[in-house]
Scaffold this motif. Structure first.
Motif, mmCIF file in Angstrom:
data_model
loop_
_atom_site.group_PDB
_atom_site.id
_atom_site.type_symbol
_atom_site.label_atom_id
_atom_site.label_comp_id
_atom_site.label_asym_id
_atom_site.label_seq_id
_atom_site.Cartn_x
_atom_site.Cartn_y
_atom_site.Cartn_z
ATOM 1 N N SER A 17 0.828 -1.207 0.000
ATOM 2 C CA SER A 17 0.000 0.000 0.000
ATOM 3 C C SER A 17 0.856 1.249 0.000
ATOM 4 O O SER A 17 1.987 1.246 0.505
ATOM 5 N N LEU A 18 0.314 2.297 -0.565
ATOM 6 C CA LEU A 18 0.904 3.632 -0.504
ATOM 7 C C LEU A 18 -0.229 4.630 -0.350
ATOM 8 O O LEU A 18 -1.358 4.388 -0.795
ATOM 9 N N ARG A 19 0.088 5.759 0.247
ATOM 10 C CA ARG A 19 -0.889 6.840 0.379
ATOM 11 C C ARG A 19 -0.306 8.101 -0.222
ATOM 12 O O ARG A 19 0.742 8.595 0.245
ATOM 13 N N LEU A 20 -0.966 8.607 -1.252
ATOM 14 C CA LEU A 20 -0.561 9.862 -1.880
ATOM 15 C C LEU A 20 -1.365 11.008 -1.281
ATOM 16 O O LEU A 20 -2.534 10.842 -0.933
ATOM 17 N N TYR A 60 -14.079 6.344 -9.914
ATOM 18 C CA TYR A 60 -12.833 5.598 -10.036
ATOM 19 C C TYR A 60 -12.716 4.942 -11.410
ATOM 20 O O TYR A 60 -13.719 4.572 -12.021
ATOM 21 N N ALA A 61 -11.493 4.781 -11.853
ATOM 22 C CA ALA A 61 -11.244 3.936 -13.018
ATOM 23 C C ALA A 61 -11.578 2.495 -12.643
ATOM 24 O O ALA A 61 -11.376 2.076 -11.497
ATOM 25 N N ASP A 62 -12.075 1.736 -13.612
ATOM 26 C CA ASP A 62 -12.439 0.340 -13.341
ATOM 27 C C ASP A 62 -11.243 -0.452 -12.801
ATOM 28 O O ASP A 62 -11.402 -1.348 -11.974
ATOM 29 N N SER A 63 -10.054 -0.105 -13.273
ATOM 30 C CA SER A 63 -8.863 -0.867 -12.900
ATOM 31 C C SER A 63 -8.466 -0.714 -11.438
ATOM 32 O O SER A 63 -7.679 -1.509 -10.925
ATOM 33 N N VAL A 64 -9.008 0.311 -10.763
ATOM 34 C CA VAL A 64 -8.612 0.539 -9.369
ATOM 35 C C VAL A 64 -9.775 0.411 -8.392
ATOM 36 O O VAL A 64 -9.575 0.500 -7.185
ATOM 37 N N LYS A 65 -10.980 0.199 -8.897
ATOM 38 C CA LYS A 65 -12.144 0.068 -8.018
ATOM 39 C C LYS A 65 -11.942 -1.064 -7.029
ATOM 40 O O LYS A 65 -11.514 -2.157 -7.397
ATOM 41 N N GLY A 66 -12.253 -0.783 -5.773
ATOM 42 C CA GLY A 66 -12.093 -1.778 -4.729
ATOM 43 C C GLY A 66 -10.694 -1.826 -4.136
ATOM 44 O O GLY A 66 -10.469 -2.492 -3.126
ATOM 45 N N ARG A 67 -9.751 -1.127 -4.759
ATOM 46 C CA ARG A 67 -8.370 -1.116 -4.255
ATOM 47 C C ARG A 67 -7.936 0.282 -3.803
ATOM 48 O O ARG A 67 -7.167 0.404 -2.842
ATOM 49 N N PHE A 68 -8.384 1.313 -4.492
ATOM 50 C CA PHE A 68 -7.982 2.690 -4.189
ATOM 51 C C PHE A 68 -9.155 3.442 -3.574
ATOM 52 O O PHE A 68 -10.313 3.203 -3.923
ATOM 53 N N ILE A 69 -8.834 4.368 -2.693
ATOM 54 C CA ILE A 69 -9.846 5.219 -2.076
ATOM 55 C C ILE A 69 -9.370 6.658 -2.109
ATOM 56 O O ILE A 69 -8.267 6.961 -1.621
ATOM 57 N N ILE A 70 -10.211 7.550 -2.657
ATOM 58 C CA ILE A 70 -9.894 8.977 -2.675
ATOM 59 C C ILE A 70 -10.684 9.660 -1.574
ATOM 60 O O ILE A 70 -11.835 9.309 -1.304
ATOM 61 N N SER A 71 -10.063 10.625 -0.909
ATOM 62 C CA SER A 71 -10.736 11.358 0.159
ATOM 63 C C SER A 71 -10.250 12.797 0.154
ATOM 64 O O SER A 71 -9.223 13.112 -0.440
ATOM 65 N N ARG A 72 -10.999 13.662 0.821
ATOM 66 C CA ARG A 72 -10.638 15.076 0.869
ATOM 67 C C ARG A 72 -10.746 15.598 2.279
ATOM 68 O O ARG A 72 -11.508 15.088 3.091
ATOM 69 N N ASP A 73 -10.022 16.647 2.560
ATOM 70 C CA ASP A 73 -10.136 17.392 3.813
ATOM 71 C C ASP A 73 -10.176 18.859 3.412
ATOM 72 O O ASP A 73 -9.135 19.473 3.176
ATOM 73 N N ASN A 74 -11.369 19.410 3.313
ATOM 74 C CA ASN A 74 -11.513 20.785 2.843
ATOM 75 C C ASN A 74 -10.921 21.794 3.825
ATOM 76 O O ASN A 74 -10.479 22.864 3.427
ATOM 77 N N LYS A 76 -8.175 21.435 5.449
ATOM 78 C CA LYS A 76 -6.728 21.454 5.230
ATOM 79 C C LYS A 76 -6.369 21.636 3.760
ATOM 80 O O LYS A 76 -5.193 21.694 3.411
ATOM 81 N N ASN A 77 -7.379 21.695 2.889
ATOM 82 C CA ASN A 77 -7.145 21.819 1.439
ATOM 83 C C ASN A 77 -6.252 20.697 0.919
ATOM 84 O O ASN A 77 -5.290 20.941 0.172
ATOM 85 N N THR A 78 -6.570 19.491 1.318
ATOM 86 C CA THR A 78 -5.801 18.335 0.861
ATOM 87 C C THR A 78 -6.730 17.265 0.298
ATOM 88 O O THR A 78 -7.892 17.159 0.680
ATOM 89 N N VAL A 79 -6.185 16.494 -0.628
ATOM 90 C CA VAL A 79 -6.850 15.320 -1.163
ATOM 91 C C VAL A 79 -5.867 14.162 -1.096
ATOM 92 O O VAL A 79 -4.684 14.340 -1.408
ATOM 93 N N ALA A 80 -6.339 13.022 -0.678
ATOM 94 C CA ALA A 80 -5.477 11.859 -0.537
ATOM 95 C C ALA A 80 -5.961 10.719 -1.426
ATOM 96 O O ALA A 80 -7.150 10.643 -1.757
ATOM 97 N N LEU A 81 -5.030 9.862 -1.795
ATOM 98 C CA LEU A 81 -5.357 8.647 -2.535
ATOM 99 C C LEU A 81 -4.710 7.481 -1.809
ATOM 100 O O LEU A 81 -3.487 7.351 -1.811
ATOM 101 N N GLN A 82 -5.534 6.675 -1.155
ATOM 102 C CA GLN A 82 -5.053 5.467 -0.486
ATOM 103 C C GLN A 82 -5.051 4.336 -1.497
ATOM 104 O O GLN A 82 -6.095 3.995 -2.053
#
Length: 121
Positions: A17-20, A60-74, A76-82
């Protein structure tokens, strides 16, 4: 002028796993959408995941559904991709972008510099 800075890329083994994270500055209100894109060699830039800043709808792209999760924190003005269960084919430079909505890169006028994700087999 909105500025976006990505962080969190790196080298990971398949199955790991990685978190962007993407930090936005210069924005006065949280509206529109933010997205994560990647550009496989020889192909056009493609959506990985997107999120509406107001309401939080995601796609989500079909290739990442169920594996990647996008979230936001308004606040802090940040968006993450788990990114979980990573595969070698996920190897790419990942770009954060801000714009209107949807999966078309042309709807996103603001882009970060990109962060490299490498998944070893």
């Amino acid at each position: 002028q909105v500025q976006l800075v990505e962080s969190g890329g790196g080298l990971v083994q398949a199955g790991g796993s990685l978190r962007l994270s993407c930090a936005a500055s210069g924005r006065t209100v949280s509206r529109g959408a933010m997205g994560w894109f990647r550009q496989p060699p020889g192909k056009d830039r493609e959506i990985v995941a997107g999120i509406m800043l107001s309401g939080g709808s995601t796609w989500y792209a079909d290739s990442v559904k169920g594996r990647f999760i996008i979230s936001r924190d308004n606040d802090k003005n940040t968006v993450a991709l788990q990114m979980n269960s990573l595969k070698p084919e996920d190897t790419d430079v990942y770009f954060c972008a801000e714009g209107l909505y949807g999966s078309d890169p042309q709807n996103y006028p603001y882009w970060g510099q990109g962060t490299q994700v490498t998944v070893s087999s």
